[in-house]
Enzyme design. Structure first.
Site, mmCIF file in Angstrom:
data_model
loop_
_atom_site.group_PDB
_atom_site.id
_atom_site.type_symbol
_atom_site.label_atom_id
_atom_site.label_comp_id
_atom_site.label_asym_id
_atom_site.label_seq_id
_atom_site.Cartn_x
_atom_site.Cartn_y
_atom_site.Cartn_z
ATOM 1 N N LYS A 32 -3.584 -0.402 -2.681
ATOM 2 C CA LYS A 32 -3.057 1.151 -3.023
ATOM 3 C C LYS A 32 -3.479 0.565 -4.829
ATOM 4 O O LYS A 32 -3.454 -0.144 -4.956
ATOM 5 C CB LYS A 32 -2.074 0.173 -2.421
ATOM 6 C CG LYS A 32 -0.711 1.256 -2.854
ATOM 7 C CD LYS A 32 0.111 0.890 -2.622
ATOM 8 C CE LYS A 32 1.773 2.151 -2.627
ATOM 9 N NZ LYS A 32 2.955 1.853 -2.074
ATOM 10 N N SER A 109 4.987 5.022 0.836
ATOM 11 C CA SER A 109 3.749 5.447 -0.278
ATOM 12 C C SER A 109 3.448 5.040 0.218
ATOM 13 O O SER A 109 2.109 5.027 -0.959
ATOM 14 C CB SER A 109 4.653 4.904 -1.588
ATOM 15 O OG SER A 109 4.635 4.241 -1.982
ATOM 16 N N SER A 133 7.926 1.003 2.211
ATOM 17 C CA SER A 133 6.783 2.375 2.142
ATOM 18 C C SER A 133 5.562 1.473 2.724
ATOM 19 O O SER A 133 4.360 1.668 2.273
ATOM 20 C CB SER A 133 6.426 2.735 1.056
ATOM 21 O OG SER A 133 6.821 2.939 0.374
#
Length: 386
Positions: A32, A109, A133
């Protein structure tokens, strides 16, 4: 790499080395874009952050641990702006495409890491979980999602959102890679005593009755002691969610205040509105929320101390379409946080996984005591989550 799913950030490739042999050899790692990786910028899903990032010269220690264990880095992945959503949208870099159902949201996310794994472009998706997330996109994409015990993994060189809730976490397509990750990052071994499974009726009452029945039947089929309870704490789910959101919004504002004050036009309106909400909170509201967190955490510690694992639905409702109205996204986020906030408030680990014998998009979660992460894995194996 061809990426029709918009899982990865459009960065030029840089050479990121990894150990030739190790427990994660052969596994491809997607990271990420909140973690620093040498040779790449870190944008956190925001163009203003990207503009001042520069190319990083060192790699986040947790990422380096995975590389040293043999994982092969394949790219940095898309994220909701500032990691502040559960939907997967991003006005700057676009919404990743859910490979299971392109009409649905990918979940956020850590959406990019989830999509990379779900689409077969990576084997391990490294993300973060603040309000859900890791767990939510794992559920939406049919993956295993692990939110570790808060504070158990190194979070240096990771851009924060709400530090008292932020946890690095992982997604995989099956349990065995996740077990290898747990070992590689040094999670302690589980004790040999089989736990009992607790089913909180107030939580299961919030989801579709037929789905709840399927989940409970799956739990009973595993041959472990299963018992029901009205609730796992004295607080309502609504009160817990409100306390969680209050703390989250205050911390998110404090983390992003400088960015907001310097470049408010560079932040999407919905994200900016949430940041402003945090700026307007009264100190007494935040203190009261903190008191609820402390009391709830103490209650959970007492409950889970007796070798208990709590079973939870991962999602409160079916995910919306990617073109849904903002009100639908808000309703989905609000409903899901009532279930997802329990781990955040308590600091306890949670493991989400699809139930093989349930129809549709059904994800079950196991919620355990601090540092009992590998016990959750053992229980999931007995439930034949793969």
């Amino acid at each position: 790499m061809r990426d029709p799913w918009n899982a990865f950030m459009p960065y030029p490739d840089a050479d990121v080395g990894h150990a030739a042999i190790g427990p994660l050899s052969g596994f491809r790692l997607a990271v990420k874009d909140l973690f620093d990786v040498a040779g790449y910028p870190t944008a956190a899903g925001n163009t203003a952050v990207l503009a001042v990032s520069g190319i990083k010269t060192s790699t986040a220690p947790l990422v380096q641990t995975l590389l040293d264990a043999g994982a092969c880095f394949v790219g940095k992945t898309n994220t909701d702006e500032l990691a502040y959503s559960l939907i997967g949208g991003n006005v700057h870099f676009g919404m990743p495409i859910n490979p299971r159902d392109p009409d649905l949201i990918p979940g956020g996310s850590s959406s990019g890491s989830a999509i990379a794994v779900a689409a077969g472009l990576a084997d391990i998706g490294l993300g973060t979980d603040t309000s859900g997330s890791i767990r939510l996109p794992a559920a939406v994409n049919g993956l295993i999602g692990w939110r570790p015990t808060h504070g158990s993994l190194d979070n240096r060189a990771l851009r924060p959102l709400a530090p008292s809730f932020d946890v690095p976490g992982f997604m995989t397509r099956s349990l065995e890679p996740m077990a290898a990750v747990m070992s590689a990052v040094g999670m302690p071994a589980a004790n040999d005593r089989p736990p009992s499974i607790l089913i909180p009726e107030n939580v299961f009452a919030t989801i579709d009755g037929a789905v709840a029945d399927e989940m409970i039947a799956s739990l009973r089929s595993a041959g472990m002691p299963v018992r029901r309870t009205n609730a796992i704490a004295s607080f309502s789910l609504s009160d817990l969610a409100l306390a969680f959101i209050t703390i989250l919004q205050r911390e998110a504002w404090e983390t992003n205040r400088t960015l907001f004050e310097r470049s408010p036009e560079a932040i999407a309106p919905d994200i900016a509105a949430r940041l402003l909400s945090g700026s307007r909170l009264d100190d007494e509201e935040v203190r009261e929320a903190g008191s609820i967190r402390e009391l709830f955490s103490a209650e959970i510690d007492r409950l889970l101390h007796e070798n208990v694992v709590v079973a939870l639905p991962t999602l409160a409702m079916n995910p919306p379409r990617r073109d849904a109205e903002p009100e639908r996204f808000a309703a989905f986020r609000s409903a899901c946080i009532k279930l997802l906030c329990l781990s955040g408030l308590s600091g306890c680990p949670q493991l989400a996984f699809p139930i093989a014998n349930c129809a549709g998009n059904v994800s079950l979660s196991l919620f355990g005591a601090r540092s009992a992460d590998r016990m959750l894995m053992n229980v999931a194996r007995r439930l034949k989550a793969e």
